[in-house]
Design a protein around this motif. Structure first.
Motif, PDB file in Angstrom:
ATOM      1  N   CYS A 262      40.568  39.554  41.402  1.00 43.81           N
ATOM      2  CA  CYS A 262      39.121  39.446  41.159  1.00 43.81           C
ATOM      3  C   CYS A 262      38.364  40.661  41.692  1.00 43.81           C
ATOM      4  O   CYS A 262      37.466  41.193  41.023  1.00 43.81           O
ATOM      5  CB  CYS A 262      38.576  38.162  41.804  1.00 43.81           C
ATOM      6  SG  CYS A 262      39.146  36.635  41.009  1.00 43.81           S
ATOM      7  N   SER A 263      38.718  41.127  42.883  1.00 43.43           N
ATOM      8  CA  SER A 263      37.985  42.255  43.471  1.00 43.43           C
ATOM      9  C   SER A 263      38.227  43.548  42.701  1.00 43.43           C
ATOM     10  O   SER A 263      37.289  44.333  42.480  1.00 43.43           O
ATOM     11  CB  SER A 263      38.373  42.420  44.943  1.00 43.43           C
ATOM     12  OG  SER A 263      39.754  42.686  45.067  1.00 43.43           O
ATOM     13  N   CYS A 291      39.329  30.907  38.205  1.00 46.70           N
ATOM     14  CA  CYS A 291      38.841  31.678  39.353  1.00 46.70           C
ATOM     15  C   CYS A 291      37.693  32.591  38.940  1.00 46.70           C
ATOM     16  O   CYS A 291      36.701  32.720  39.679  1.00 46.70           O
ATOM     17  CB  CYS A 291      39.981  32.508  39.949  1.00 46.70           C
ATOM     18  SG  CYS A 291      41.251  31.509  40.756  1.00 46.70           S
ATOM     19  N   GLN A 294      34.349  30.847  38.672  1.00 44.94           N
ATOM     20  CA  GLN A 294      33.676  30.636  39.957  1.00 44.94           C
ATOM     21  C   GLN A 294      33.182  31.948  40.564  1.00 44.94           C
ATOM     22  O   GLN A 294      32.335  31.946  41.451  1.00 44.94           O
ATOM     23  CB  GLN A 294      34.642  29.953  40.935  1.00 44.94           C
ATOM     24  CG  GLN A 294      35.139  28.600  40.446  1.00 44.94           C
ATOM     25  CD  GLN A 294      36.333  28.095  41.244  1.00 44.94           C
ATOM     26  OE1 GLN A 294      36.867  28.812  42.074  1.00 44.94           O
ATOM     27  NE2 GLN A 294      36.740  26.861  40.993  1.00 44.94           N
ATOM     28  N   TYR A 295      33.699  33.069  40.070  1.00 49.94           N
ATOM     29  CA  TYR A 295      33.469  34.357  40.720  1.00 49.94           C
ATOM     30  C   TYR A 295      32.442  35.233  40.015  1.00 49.94           C
ATOM     31  O   TYR A 295      31.743  36.016  40.662  1.00 49.94           O
ATOM     32  CB  TYR A 295      34.820  35.085  40.793  1.00 49.94           C
ATOM     33  CG  TYR A 295      34.810  36.431  41.474  1.00 49.94           C
ATOM     34  CD1 TYR A 295      34.768  36.530  42.860  1.00 49.94           C
ATOM     35  CD2 TYR A 295      34.858  37.608  40.734  1.00 49.94           C
ATOM     36  CE1 TYR A 295      34.770  37.764  43.490  1.00 49.94           C
ATOM     37  CE2 TYR A 295      34.861  38.852  41.356  1.00 49.94           C
ATOM     38  CZ  TYR A 295      34.826  38.928  42.732  1.00 49.94           C
ATOM     39  OH  TYR A 295      34.824  40.147  43.357  1.00 49.94           O
ATOM     40  N   SER A 298      28.587  35.300  41.200  1.00 53.65           N
ATOM     41  CA  SER A 298      28.383  35.885  42.535  1.00 53.65           C
ATOM     42  C   SER A 298      28.704  37.377  42.549  1.00 53.65           C
ATOM     43  O   SER A 298      28.172  38.127  43.372  1.00 53.65           O
ATOM     44  CB  SER A 298      29.258  35.159  43.567  1.00 53.65           C
ATOM     45  OG  SER A 298      30.621  35.306  43.242  1.00 53.65           O
ATOM     46  N   ALA A 299      29.585  37.804  41.639  1.00 58.12           N
ATOM     47  CA  ALA A 299      29.975  39.217  41.596  1.00 58.12           C
ATOM     48  C   ALA A 299      29.114  40.023  40.635  1.00 58.12           C
ATOM     49  O   ALA A 299      29.357  41.226  40.449  1.00 58.12           O
ATOM     50  CB  ALA A 299      31.447  39.336  41.204  1.00 58.12           C
TER      51      ALA A 299
END
Length: 638
Positions: A262-263, A291, A294-295, A298-299
């Motif tokens: 994800c990062s 994932c 959910q990410y 926020s990202a």
């Protein structure tokens, strides 16, 4: 006796054969496709760069089956499939050999396995091949090739990819089963699939008779993901546990890898680059999309499009939503709310996730950058991923993220070098690691563990890591490809039924408290591996005639059964009894097996052992009979 044949050298793509009570059972039929890394990619359009690569690299549109002559596959009665990755070689077995048996698998395994095969066939058949190399398979030519093709085994047996008619024919031979369903095989053994916790419909198998139990544990997971959790309790009390399909990346934590995925994805997109994720159309992609769901907010990725490109993309996303009974409890409860069990349904509804059968057609019109593309094949040798590697490989803004552990990412990238795009290796493998295996074996406590040789020693690149191997007592038995292994457990008992009328005729005699014995004279009838004791046939009646014959002239008399004896002879009491009956000068000698009683005046010897008694005297039959009767006083007859 159980014989274990290993037909695969890849522990996570197993193909083992078990002979158990006259039944031959194949456990999985995985297709090792790492050999495709020796071949050039199949581009959707002609690539001048790929065509200029060194001439020894072979161009061919083949996938391969490494066939062995270790076993005649026509003798296999049943194939048990543990998950959809372990059935990719099935068409080669059902359509190219004399196999006529039955295949057992769960419905999700069959349906998703069909999707994987369909994507494979479609990706290879849609690429036109101007020429096909085959002369290299000649042994004289092969020895001149570079490693590893030079050392490849039985390349003459490697086959081109199967076709969809062959896939459909193979799948038609599968019988669907559910978890904990008991299936009788020829009356000899019973097989039962159990949830393995790894993928939708993935199974471990129990293979048992009335007195023996073999567990086959392949591709299992104790992590909480989307499938039903692993059934561990049913594996207890196994005589033999065959263990395979452990994680290929034992030092990588799946949760940590997802975080890195994800990062790295977010960093690339923020910098204006595109992200390419080579993947299978089912499995880990469901967890990755969840994932990301959910990410992304926020990202700050809510405006970045996600594309899932595969000939079976639509079917895969739909199947994941309809197999509710095969999902974990949390996802099952959502179905009854009603809500879709996977959040990618919402991603599709909000147009954040779009899926396409190929890069042609609608995708060309909708394509926007920067974006994230999920597509196959993880080997980078065929499929739409080849096009994106060529398209994005020249820019350092772009990133390719490898999440599938089946292929060496360095070997996969080799034909695309030099490469400007960034490469990130985040292998996500939720299968059991060695710590989890040790804990599992302590809980289920099998008598014997059988596993691939690779699991009994540390990895070659980390020879000091003794924690990266199976540690159990007794030590596991290991096997390697093309090896026949005799399993350590021997059958000791067989179940026999007794007919009611025969049971009524028995007269049991209690020889110990709670233990009774009875003699039986019967006929043993065996059919379909089931054994039944029946009353013996009555002797035929003599034919009626004017001249009466003696029965003995026509029908032999049945010999009376001699009574069976049980019990033990207490030597001291036996000596006292002898003295009471007039035998004097009695001596007793101890031996390794029992005792010897000497009657010196009568020049007679009595050997008393645990399971026999012998009276030795010289031509004195009355004396022998007298001593026999004294011995019998201490024994029970029945």
């Amino acid at each position: 006796m159980k014989l274990h044949y290993c037909l695969s050298g890849h522990p996570t793509l197993p193909c083992n054969v078990l002979k158990f009570k006259s039944t031959t059972i194949m456990l999985d039929c995985g297709l090792d496709m790492t050999s495709t890394l020796n071949f050039l990619p199949l581009p959707l359009v002609q690539s001048p760069r790929l065509s200029k690569l060194p001439g020894w690299v072979l161009k061919d549109g083949s996938t391969f089956l490494d066939k062995t002559e270790l076993l005649d596959l026509s003798t296999v009665d049943v194939i048990l499939i543990s998950n959809y990755h372990c059935m990719m070689a099935l068409p080669y077995i059902t359509e190219y050999t004399g196999f006529t048996g039955t295949v057992y698998a769960t419905e999700p395994t069959v349906q998703i396995g069909r999707l994987l095969m369909e994507e494979l066939v479609n990706s290879i058949e849609r690429v036109p091949k101007a020429q096909s190399a085959s002369m290299w398979k000649n042994k004289e030519v092969q020895r001149l090739l570079p490693v590893p093709l030079k050392d490849a085994v039985e390349v003459s047996m490697w086959r081109k990819c199967y076709t969809m008619p062959e896939v459909n024919a193979a799948l038609s031979k599968i019988q669907l089963v559910g978890y904990s369903q008991k299936i009788e095989l020829f009356g000899a053994v019973q097989v039962t699939p159990l949830s393995s916790g790894y993928a939708l419909g993935s199974s471990n198998w129990i293979i048992q008779s009335h007195y023996e139990k073999v567990s086959y544990v392949s591709g299992s997971s104790l992590l909480t993901t989307h499938p039903q959790p692993m059934d561990q309790a049913s594996l207890k009390n196994s005589d033999v546990l065959i263990l395979t399909g452990l994680t290929q990346i034992p030092t990588a934590n799946p949760d940590g890898m997802v975080g890195e995925f994800c990062s790295n994805l977010a960093m690339t997109v923020r910098n204006g680059g595109n992200v390419l994720v080579p993947c299978y159309p089912s499995g880990v992609i469901y967890d990755l999309l969840e994932c990301l769901y959910q990410y992304i907010d926020s990202a700050g990725l809510s405006n970045v499009p996600f594309y899932f490109i595969s000939p079976v993309a639509n079917s895969s996303l739909e199947f994941s939503q309809i197999f509710a009974e095969w999902l974990c409890h949390n996802k099952q409860t959502k179905v009854y709310l009603p809500e879709p069990p996977f959040p990618h349904a919402e991603l599709i509804q909000t147009n954040k996730l779009k899926h396409y059968p190929s890069i042609h057609g609608d995708f060309s019109n909708d394509f926007k950058q920067p974006c994230v593309v999920f597509t196959g094949h993880p080997s980078l040798r065929f499929g739409d991923v080849v096009h994106f590697m060529e398209l994005w490989g020249k820019s350092s803004l772009n990133t390719v993220i490898f999440t599938e552990p089946d292929f060496s990412y360095l070997d996969a990238l080799a034909p695309y070098q030099p490469l400007a795009m960034k490469c990130v290796y985040c292998p996500i493998d939720t299968r059991l690691n060695f710590i989890q295996v040790s804990k599992l074996l302590k809980e289920v406590q099998p008598l014997h563990v059988v596993c691939p040789e690779q699991y009994t020693q540390p990895p070659p690149t980390q020879s000091h890591r003794t924690d990266l191997m199976i540690d159990c007592q007794p030590p596991p038995m290991s096997y390697r490809r093309a090896e026949v292994l005799t399993l350590p457990y021997k059958r000791r008992y067989e179940k026999i039924e007794i007919m009611p009328e025969l049971a009524d005729s028995l007269v049991p005699l209690e020889i110990k408290p709670g233990i009774s014995l009875a003699t039986v004279s019967a006929v043993l009838h065996t059919k379909d591996n089931k054994h039944v004791l029946q009353l013996p046939p009555k002797p035929p009646q003599p034919p009626a005639s004017k001249k009466r014959k003696r029965v003995n002239d026509d029908v032999p008399e049945c010999k009376a059964l001699k009574p069976l004896l049980s019990g033990s002879i207490p030597v001291d009491q036996f000596v006292q009894t002898l003295e009471k009956h007039g035998f004097s000068d009695v001596k007793v000698e101890d031996t390794a097996k029992g005792h010897i009683v000497l009657l010196q005046e009568a020049e007679t010897l009595i050997q008393i052992e645990e399971d026999s008694t012998h009276i030795i005297c010289d031509n004195d039959e009355p004396l022998r009979v007298k001593l026999r009767d004294l011995v019998l006083k201490f024994l029970q007859k029945f």
